[in-house]
Scaffold this active site. Structure first.
Site, mmCIF file in Angstrom:
data_model
loop_
_atom_site.group_PDB
_atom_site.id
_atom_site.type_symbol
_atom_site.label_atom_id
_atom_site.label_comp_id
_atom_site.label_asym_id
_atom_site.label_seq_id
_atom_site.Cartn_x
_atom_site.Cartn_y
_atom_site.Cartn_z
ATOM 1 N N SER A 108 -3.612 28.864 3.125
ATOM 2 C CA SER A 108 -3.700 27.648 3.920
ATOM 3 C C SER A 108 -3.788 28.005 5.391
ATOM 4 O O SER A 108 -3.281 29.051 5.829
ATOM 5 C CB SER A 108 -2.474 26.757 3.692
ATOM 6 O OG SER A 108 -2.441 25.690 4.624
ATOM 7 N N TYR A 134 7.165 26.614 4.047
ATOM 8 C CA TYR A 134 5.781 26.542 3.572
ATOM 9 C C TYR A 134 4.901 27.528 4.317
ATOM 10 O O TYR A 134 4.090 28.232 3.703
ATOM 11 C CB TYR A 134 5.255 25.122 3.742
ATOM 12 C CG TYR A 134 3.846 24.917 3.223
ATOM 13 C CD1 TYR A 134 3.574 25.015 1.858
ATOM 14 C CD2 TYR A 134 2.796 24.640 4.089
ATOM 15 C CE1 TYR A 134 2.283 24.834 1.369
ATOM 16 C CE2 TYR A 134 1.502 24.455 3.610
ATOM 17 C CZ TYR A 134 1.255 24.553 2.251
ATOM 18 O OH TYR A 134 -0.028 24.381 1.775
#
Length: 255
Positions: A108, A134
């Site tokens: 990501s 994350y």
């Protein structure tokens, strides 16, 4: 198709069979939050399959509340990195014997600004922040790809990672539950900018099947082209250290 929710996976598999005419679409259970489940899946797969041409590490969880897995690991690190790390290593010999083969890991853009908290990977000493966690897990995806590419150089296995874009899926469900008002206010403009799942899959497909991509081994992609990852994702020493730490964490299931 290795999936946690077998019933939903079977529905998708049926759609694939009907739309492509390919009846050889198999669904098997795996729960990446459980190293035991990962090992069980790999054992089954190796007992029935002779080849593995492409492995796509696609599963993930995003900004969930702090949760520890049955193995005692923080959930985002476990699902997004350690499960894929163990799975890939358990299948690596088959990937090598099937060469040329590829490993694609979905990372990501959120890796930017991330940090591997080597002294507190599971946020046992410091307050848990779902975004910080994350980012750590997504940075781990890229460092893993970098080191895997180095370790498998010359074997015929090549490795790629990618940012798929912001996609209209259930991945952001925890964001919506944590900030419902902000999510509601931003939902309409966000929906207009988000990719469909079909669009979001294109870079993974590009990395999986595009001929001549071997010279881009270890690279980070976005929108079907090579992108320069953040400086923290280009740290070879951090990649090696993460590999060693990850090996120690999954060691019980690594053989």
């Amino acid at each position: 198709m290795a999936c946690r929710d077998v019933s939903r996976a079977e529905q998708v598999a049926m759609e694939i069979r009907q739309s492509t005419g390919n009846s050889n679409v198999v669904v098997r259970h795996i729960d990446l939050s459980s190293l035991c489940s990962v090992q069980h899946f790999a054992t089954q797969f190796l007992s029935t399959e002779r080849r593995l041409d492409i492995l796509i590490n696609n599963a993930g969880v995003m900004m969930c509340p702090k949760t520890l897995t049955e193995d005692g690991f923080e959930m985002q690190l476990a699902v997004n990195h350690l499960g894929h790390f163990l799975l890939t290593n358990l299948l690596l010999d088959l990937l090598k014997s099937s060469a040329p083969s590829r490993v694609i890991t979905v990372a990501s853009i959120a890796h930017k600004g991330g940090k591997i908290h080597f002294n507190d990977l599971h946020f046992e000493k410091t307050p848990y922040d779902p975004l910080v966690s994350y980012r750590q897990s997504k940075l781990a995806n890229i460092l893993f790809t970098r080191e895997l590419a180095r370790k498998t150089r010359g074997s015929g296995v090549t490795c790629y990672c990618l940012h798929p874009g912001v996609i209209r899926t259930e991945l952001g469900r925890y964001v919506q539950s944590r900030w419902p008002l902000a999510s509601a206010l931003l939902s309409l403009p966000a929906l207009l900018l988000m990719k469909t799942p079909w669009q979001g899959a294109q870079t993974s497909i590009y990395c999986a099947v595009t001929p001549g991509l071997e010279e881009r081994n270890g690279c980070y992609f976005s929108d079907c082209r090579v992108m320069r990852a953040a400086p923290e994702a280009r740290d070879g020493l951090a990649a090696l250290r993460l590999w060693d730490v990850s090996t120690q964490l999954v060691d019980r299931y690594g053989n």
